[in-house]
Write a protein that holds these residues in place. Sequence first.
Motif: not given
Length: 66
Positions: A19-26
């Motif tokens: 979740l953290s990685d996906t949100i940082r990318k977005n």
Amino acid sequence: MNRAGDAMRKLRAKAAPKLSDTIRKNLRDLGFKQSEFEAKLTSLDEPSASGLDSVELLFSANPGEP
């Protein structure tokens, strides 16, 4: 209750980094180039209705700011 809480803890521990990685990318795609985001799990002393952990979603839009 403990079995269900442990199962939920394992699922959260597996999902939190993704979740953290996906949100940082977005966020970076949206122009927040230096932002930070973390899904932080903390074990509770006593079980609650939401499990054995608390979940905090931590966001910083600028470097060095909590």
